[in-house]
Scaffold this active site. Structure first.
Site, PDB file in Angstrom:
ATOM      1  CG  ASP A 167      -1.889  -1.109   1.270  1.00  0.00           C
ATOM      2  OD1 ASP A 167      -2.030  -1.787   2.298  1.00  0.00           O
ATOM      3  OD2 ASP A 167      -2.532  -1.315   0.231  1.00  0.00           O
ATOM      4  CG  ASP A 170      -6.880  -1.351  -1.443  1.00  0.00           C
ATOM      5  OD1 ASP A 170      -5.896  -0.984  -0.796  1.00  0.00           O
ATOM      6  OD2 ASP A 170      -7.240  -2.536  -1.541  1.00  0.00           O
TER       7      ASP A 170
END
Ligand SMILES: CCC[C@@H]1OC(=O)[C@@H](C)C[C@H](C)CCCCC(=O)CCC[C@@H](CC)/C=C/C=C(\COC)CC[C@@H](O)[C@@H](O)C[C@H](O)CNC1=O
Length: 165
Positions: free
Chosen positions: A117, A137
């Site tokens: 991330d 995401d």
């Protein structure tokens, strides 16, 4: 119908490639935990890893997430075939984003067990740090929002038709 399906699978593939390329760049160009300011403290690129799902829930449940994602991917492909047959472009596009995002994170989980991330948002006025996320995401959240919107529109259309009768 077959070639129509191909267009949406291409969109999913594009999401997977962009997601994989950005994760690869973060892993090769940044050290774990390193952070680059983009817009002050509001938006940073931070090299982060998540062993869980959204908001870091269920850490270290790698096999569980892999199984869940395979079920989700099968479900999405099944719905995508149906929405392509019904020629619902909006729904098909939403499902292709969802498919790309789910596979994007699946690749991380299947290969290294942790998801990369890097989009790091901090809202100073409420001292809130949003969970660090990635392109996959974003595709999933946009896909989910479009699914909800499609159902709302469908519901309103049916309501209008029932009122018209
Ligand atoms: C976005 C789904 C999360 C994604 O699910 C996936 O892979 C799916 C395909 C497979 C999961 C194993 C199963 C679904 C779990 C459901 C879930 O989680 C509820 C989600 C709510 C959602 C509203 C739709 C909120 C939003 C989240 C975030 C904001 O995203 C912009 C924060 C993202 C950061 O916590 C980041 O560290 C997460 C990390 O990248 C791993 N990502 C995942 O697990």
């Amino acid at each position: 119908m077959r070639n129509k399906m191909g267009i949406y699978l291409l969109i999913s593939l594009l999401v997977i490639i962009i997601d994989a390329a950005t994760k690869w760049w973060i892993k090769s160009e940044m050290n774990y935990g390193e952070s680059i300011q983009v817009i002050g403290d509001f938006f940073r690129i931070t090299s982060h890893r998540n062993l869980g799902a959204a908001f870091g829930i269920l850490q270290n449940q790698r096999l569980f997430f892999i199984i869940i994602t395979i079920v989700i991917v099968i479900g999405i492909v099944w719905f995508l075939r149906k929405s392509v047959q019904e020629q619902n472009k909006f729904l098909s596009f939403a499902l292709s984003l969802l498919l790309g995002g789910a596979i994007g994170n699946f690749i991380d989980r299947a290969t290294t067990g942790e998801v990369v991330d890097f989009f790091d948002f901090y809202f100073a006025f409420i001292d809130y740090h949003f969970p660090i996320f990635n392109i996959a995401d974003c595709a999933i959240v946009i896909g989910v929002c479009m699914l909800i919107l499609d159902n709302l529109l469908l519901w309103r259309k049916e309501k209008k038709e029932s009122v018209m009768k």
